[in-house]
Design a protein around this motif. Structure first.
Motif, PDB file in Angstrom:
ATOM      1  N   GLU A   1     -82.092 -85.272 -21.393  1.00 40.10           N
ATOM      2  CA  GLU A   1     -81.695 -84.796 -20.055  1.00 40.10           C
ATOM      3  C   GLU A   1     -80.192 -84.977 -19.841  1.00 40.10           C
ATOM      4  N   THR A   2     -79.639 -86.019 -20.438  1.00 33.86           N
ATOM      5  CA  THR A   2     -78.181 -86.222 -20.325  1.00 33.86           C
ATOM      6  C   THR A   2     -77.436 -85.154 -21.128  1.00 33.86           C
ATOM      7  N   PHE A   3     -77.961 -84.806 -22.313  1.00 30.03           N
ATOM      8  CA  PHE A   3     -77.349 -83.705 -23.091  1.00 30.03           C
ATOM      9  C   PHE A   3     -77.347 -82.430 -22.214  1.00 30.03           C
ATOM     10  N   ALA A   4     -78.492 -82.162 -21.546  1.00 23.89           N
ATOM     11  CA  ALA A   4     -78.609 -80.937 -20.725  1.00 23.89           C
ATOM     12  C   ALA A   4     -77.564 -80.963 -19.599  1.00 23.89           C
ATOM     13  N   ARG A   5     -77.406 -82.111 -18.961  1.00 23.78           N
ATOM     14  CA  ARG A   5     -76.414 -82.206 -17.875  1.00 23.78           C
ATOM     15  C   ARG A   5     -75.011 -81.921 -18.402  1.00 23.78           C
ATOM     16  N   LEU A   6     -74.707 -82.450 -19.589  1.00 25.62           N
ATOM     17  CA  LEU A   6     -73.361 -82.249 -20.147  1.00 25.62           C
ATOM     18  C   LEU A   6     -73.121 -80.784 -20.505  1.00 25.62           C
ATOM     19  N   ILE A   7     -74.155 -80.100 -21.013  1.00 27.47           N
ATOM     20  CA  ILE A   7     -74.002 -78.662 -21.334  1.00 27.47           C
ATOM     21  C   ILE A   7     -73.686 -77.902 -20.038  1.00 27.47           C
ATOM     22  N   ARG A   8     -74.428 -78.250 -18.975  1.00 31.92           N
ATOM     23  CA  ARG A   8     -74.199 -77.582 -17.683  1.00 31.92           C
ATOM     24  C   ARG A   8     -72.777 -77.855 -17.206  1.00 31.92           C
ATOM     25  N   GLU A   9     -72.334 -79.094 -17.320  1.00 33.20           N
ATOM     26  CA  GLU A   9     -70.971 -79.438 -16.871  1.00 33.20           C
ATOM     27  C   GLU A   9     -69.894 -78.733 -17.704  1.00 33.20           C
ATOM     28  N   GLN A  10     -70.241 -78.446 -18.979  1.00 34.83           N
ATOM     29  CA  GLN A  10     -69.285 -77.716 -19.846  1.00 34.83           C
ATOM     30  C   GLN A  10     -69.283 -76.215 -19.535  1.00 34.83           C
ATOM     31  N   GLY A  11     -70.172 -75.776 -18.625  1.00 33.87           N
ATOM     32  CA  GLY A  11     -70.215 -74.350 -18.258  1.00 33.87           C
ATOM     33  C   GLY A  11     -71.329 -73.574 -18.946  1.00 33.87           C
ATOM     34  N   GLY A  12     -72.200 -74.253 -19.677  1.00 31.07           N
ATOM     35  CA  GLY A  12     -73.312 -73.580 -20.363  1.00 31.07           C
ATOM     36  C   GLY A  12     -74.417 -73.187 -19.389  1.00 31.07           C
ATOM     37  N   THR A  13     -75.297 -72.271 -19.843  1.00 28.27           N
ATOM     38  CA  THR A  13     -76.410 -71.810 -19.014  1.00 28.27           C
ATOM     39  C   THR A  13     -77.701 -72.348 -19.600  1.00 28.27           C
ATOM     40  N   LEU A  14     -78.512 -72.973 -18.751  1.00 34.17           N
ATOM     41  CA  LEU A  14     -79.768 -73.572 -19.215  1.00 34.17           C
ATOM     42  C   LEU A  14     -80.919 -72.928 -18.463  1.00 34.17           C
ATOM     43  N   GLN A  15     -81.901 -72.427 -19.193  1.00 37.14           N
ATOM     44  CA  GLN A  15     -83.008 -71.730 -18.534  1.00 37.14           C
ATOM     45  C   GLN A  15     -84.337 -72.309 -18.980  1.00 37.14           C
ATOM     46  N   LEU A  16     -85.098 -72.823 -18.008  1.00 39.13           N
ATOM     47  CA  LEU A  16     -86.466 -73.297 -18.278  1.00 39.13           C
ATOM     48  C   LEU A  16     -87.443 -72.131 -18.063  1.00 39.13           C
ATOM     49  N   ASN A  17     -88.706 -72.328 -18.423  1.00 39.43           N
ATOM     50  CA  ASN A  17     -89.767 -71.320 -18.230  1.00 39.43           C
ATOM     51  C   ASN A  17     -89.418 -69.985 -18.890  1.00 39.43           C
ATOM     52  N   MET A  18     -88.734 -70.039 -20.003  1.00 34.58           N
ATOM     53  CA  MET A  18     -88.244 -68.827 -20.666  1.00 34.58           C
ATOM     54  C   MET A  18     -88.748 -68.844 -22.107  1.00 34.58           C
ATOM     55  N   LYS A  19     -89.840 -68.122 -22.323  1.00 35.46           N
ATOM     56  CA  LYS A  19     -90.436 -68.138 -23.666  1.00 35.46           C
ATOM     57  C   LYS A  19     -89.897 -66.961 -24.492  1.00 35.46           C
ATOM     58  N   VAL A  20     -89.320 -67.273 -25.632  1.00 35.46           N
ATOM     59  CA  VAL A  20     -88.795 -66.212 -26.500  1.00 35.46           C
ATOM     60  C   VAL A  20     -89.962 -65.567 -27.246  1.00 35.46           C
ATOM     61  N   GLU A  21     -90.033 -64.223 -27.141  1.00 31.81           N
ATOM     62  CA  GLU A  21     -91.163 -63.515 -27.746  1.00 31.81           C
ATOM     63  C   GLU A  21     -90.764 -62.573 -28.868  1.00 31.81           C
ATOM     64  N   LYS A  22     -89.510 -62.109 -28.835  1.00 31.81           N
ATOM     65  CA  LYS A  22     -89.046 -61.180 -29.879  1.00 31.81           C
ATOM     66  C   LYS A  22     -87.585 -61.437 -30.176  1.00 31.81           C
ATOM     67  N   ILE A  23     -87.193 -61.201 -31.414  1.00 29.18           N
ATOM     68  CA  ILE A  23     -85.790 -61.346 -31.799  1.00 29.18           C
ATOM     69  C   ILE A  23     -85.406 -60.076 -32.555  1.00 29.18           C
ATOM     70  N   ILE A  24     -84.397 -59.370 -32.047  1.00 27.15           N
ATOM     71  CA  ILE A  24     -84.018 -58.096 -32.682  1.00 27.15           C
ATOM     72  C   ILE A  24     -82.525 -58.127 -33.003  1.00 27.15           C
ATOM     73  N   GLU A  25     -82.204 -57.947 -34.278  1.00 27.91           N
ATOM     74  CA  GLU A  25     -80.784 -57.906 -34.672  1.00 27.91           C
ATOM     75  C   GLU A  25     -80.249 -56.509 -34.361  1.00 27.91           C
ATOM     76  N   ASN A  26     -79.067 -56.433 -33.726  1.00 23.72           N
ATOM     77  CA  ASN A  26     -78.423 -55.125 -33.536  1.00 23.72           C
ATOM     78  C   ASN A  26     -76.955 -55.236 -33.941  1.00 23.72           C
ATOM     79  N   GLY A  27     -76.198 -54.164 -33.754  1.00 19.88           N
ATOM     80  CA  GLY A  27     -74.805 -54.140 -34.191  1.00 19.88           C
ATOM     81  C   GLY A  27     -73.963 -55.260 -33.595  1.00 19.88           C
ATOM     82  N   GLN A  28     -74.251 -55.644 -32.342  1.00 23.44           N
ATOM     83  CA  GLN A  28     -73.434 -56.672 -31.665  1.00 23.44           C
ATOM     84  C   GLN A  28     -73.926 -58.092 -31.952  1.00 23.44           C
TER      85      GLN A  28
END
Ligand code: FAD
Length: 405
Positions: free
Chosen positions: A154-181
């Motif tokens: 939880e402290t790591f999560a707080r530090l990521i947020r303080e560094q400007g990172g975005t943290l999202q709970l309840n977000m299940k990854v279902e597909k991964i698609i490689e594209n040009g970008q």
């Protein structure tokens, strides 16, 4: 769709430590962490023994040995800096049978090779450190400690947020698609675009790697670790941490006694095949998880070589008497009435296609991705160093410069 430079799948201690390390190395990078559960550290990180391991068990030169030893120091330093409660209380490893004496000697030598402060102790000293333990010989490892890894995560999560990172709970990854970008990640709550993907999905890491088209010569096999709790009036039987000599053929440490940071003493964990990856009860069953293990030829190779050990674990899981017998090896006066069933955790253990349990951490690189495919114990201890090592590997492979945005 917001575009990120780095997206991390998994809000356990490894995903969060990696997010923190990325933020430190690339302060302008747009960092995203996606976690499918409603809180951080929901699976392995929130269900472990809470031990800051020393690094004694691991093969010299392995990632576990290097990152475990360095991680012990950085975890303690991190806790001091951020006011997280911890204790460096030391532990004893005790041989209780004559055939364990050479194995204990090997462990002692390994500790020296891994440059640890480790000491052979006399039986009188053993009694001074742990008065209720009985054994034939012991070693003392003073650098082992205890902490609550959920608090660390939880402290790591707080530090990521303080560094400007975005943290999202309840977000299940279902597909991964490689594209040009880079990579598009589709979740139950919409898509995300990222230049680079880091898979830290623990018990699901092989499946996410497969979704990302990475070549993974392994599958995760879940091993549940069940505990008993000592009743409060019996806590006096354990001063700190008491371990048996582990079976060198398995990456598990054997039933041990652990004083927990928040109070209480755990005895365990065992290591029994779980029929559900995220199944914390003996009766938990998931058809997909079960079929995947049963149809994996490597599992039958493993089972064929170790049916005896596996059968013992199943008996110990269902029979309190058998579990207590394991405890009595170390503390003979402990009785079945002194313990009650406690929590359980499930280990994500990689089983290689050739039937070997992967002994070291396993990190697999894809084109625009990196996959942490085996991060069992001592990965919580080593988490800060694993995060830094992952960032190092990304920087080397992709020649990233220090500017983003
Ligand atoms: C019983 C037990 C005892 C242990 N004892 C110790 C110990 O004393 N000391 C020690 O150092 N280590 C210990 N360990 C090991 C340690 O807990 C793990 O190595 C560490 O927690 C691994 O962290 P992780 O982030 O890789 O995995 P996890 O904590 O399991 O995190 C992975 C996360 O990924 C998320 N996820 C999965 N799939 C998706 C998806 N599709 N989309 C979004 N999110 C997803 C999960 O929900 C989960 O939160 C123990 C482990 C167990 C099970």
């Amino acid at each position: 769709m917001t575009a990120y430079d780095f997206a991390i799948i998994g809000g356990g201690i490894i995903g969060l430590s990696t997010g923190m390390a990325l933020g430190q190395r690339y302060p302008d990078a747009r960092i995203l962490v996606l976690e499918k559960e409603k809180s951080w550290a929901f699976h392995q990180t929130g269900h472990n023994s809470g031990v800051i391991h020393s690094g004694i068990y691991y093969k010299p030169g392995s990632l576990k040995a290097k990152l475990g030893r360095e991680g012990n120091l950085s975890m303690v330093e991190f806790c001091q800096r951020h006011g997280i409660e911890y204790e460096v209380c030391g532990k004893v490893i005790v041989a209780t049978k004559p055939q364990e004496l050479p194995l204990l000697e090997n462990l002692y030598q390994r500790g020296l090779t891994n440059e640890l402060d480790v000491r052979k102790i006399s039986l009188v000293e053993l009694k001074e450190i742990e008065p209720h333990v009985s054994g034939l010989a012991g070693i003392h490892v003073p650098s082992t400690g205890i902490v609550n890894y959920k608090q660390v995560a939880e402290t790591f999560a707080r530090l990521i947020r303080e560094q400007g990172g975005t943290l999202q709970l309840n977000m299940k990854v279902e597909k991964i698609i490689e594209n040009g970008q880079g990579v598009v990640i589709e979740s139950n709550n919409g898509p995300f675009q990222t230049s680079f993907l880091i898979n830290c999905a623990g018990l699901q890491s092989d499946r996410l790697a497969k979704l990302g088209q990475a070549k993974t010569p392994m599958k995760i096999v879940p091993f549940r670790g069940e505990y008993y709790d000592l009743k409060p009036e019996k806590h006096y039987l354990v001063k700190n941490l008491i371990y048996p000599v582990p079976n060198p053929n398995f990456p598990f440490l054997g039933v041990h006694f652990t004083r927990m940071m928040g109070g209480g003493v755990h005895a365990g964990p065992n290591a029994v095949l779980s029929f559900k990856r995220e199944g914390y009860k003996k009766t938990d069953f998931d058809l997909r998880d079960f079929v995947e293990v049963m149809t994996y030829p490597a599992f039958w190779k493993l089972a064929g070589h170790n049916w005896n050990e596996g059968a013992k674990e199943i008996i110990r899981s269902f029979s309190k008497t058998a579990f207590v017998r394991s405890m009595q090896q170390l503390i003979p006066e402990i009785q079945a009435d002194d313990v009650v069933p406690g929590p359980a955790g499930v280990r994500a253990q990689a089983l290689m296609a050739d039937g070997r349990l992967m002994d070291d951490f396993l990190i697999i690189s894809g084109r625009n991705s990196i996959h942490i495919c085996n991060a069992p114990s001592p990965a919580a201890t080593a988490s800060i160093e694993i995060g830094k090592a992952v960032v190092e590997r990304i920087a080397e492979q992709h020649h990233l410069k220090g500017t983003f945005g």
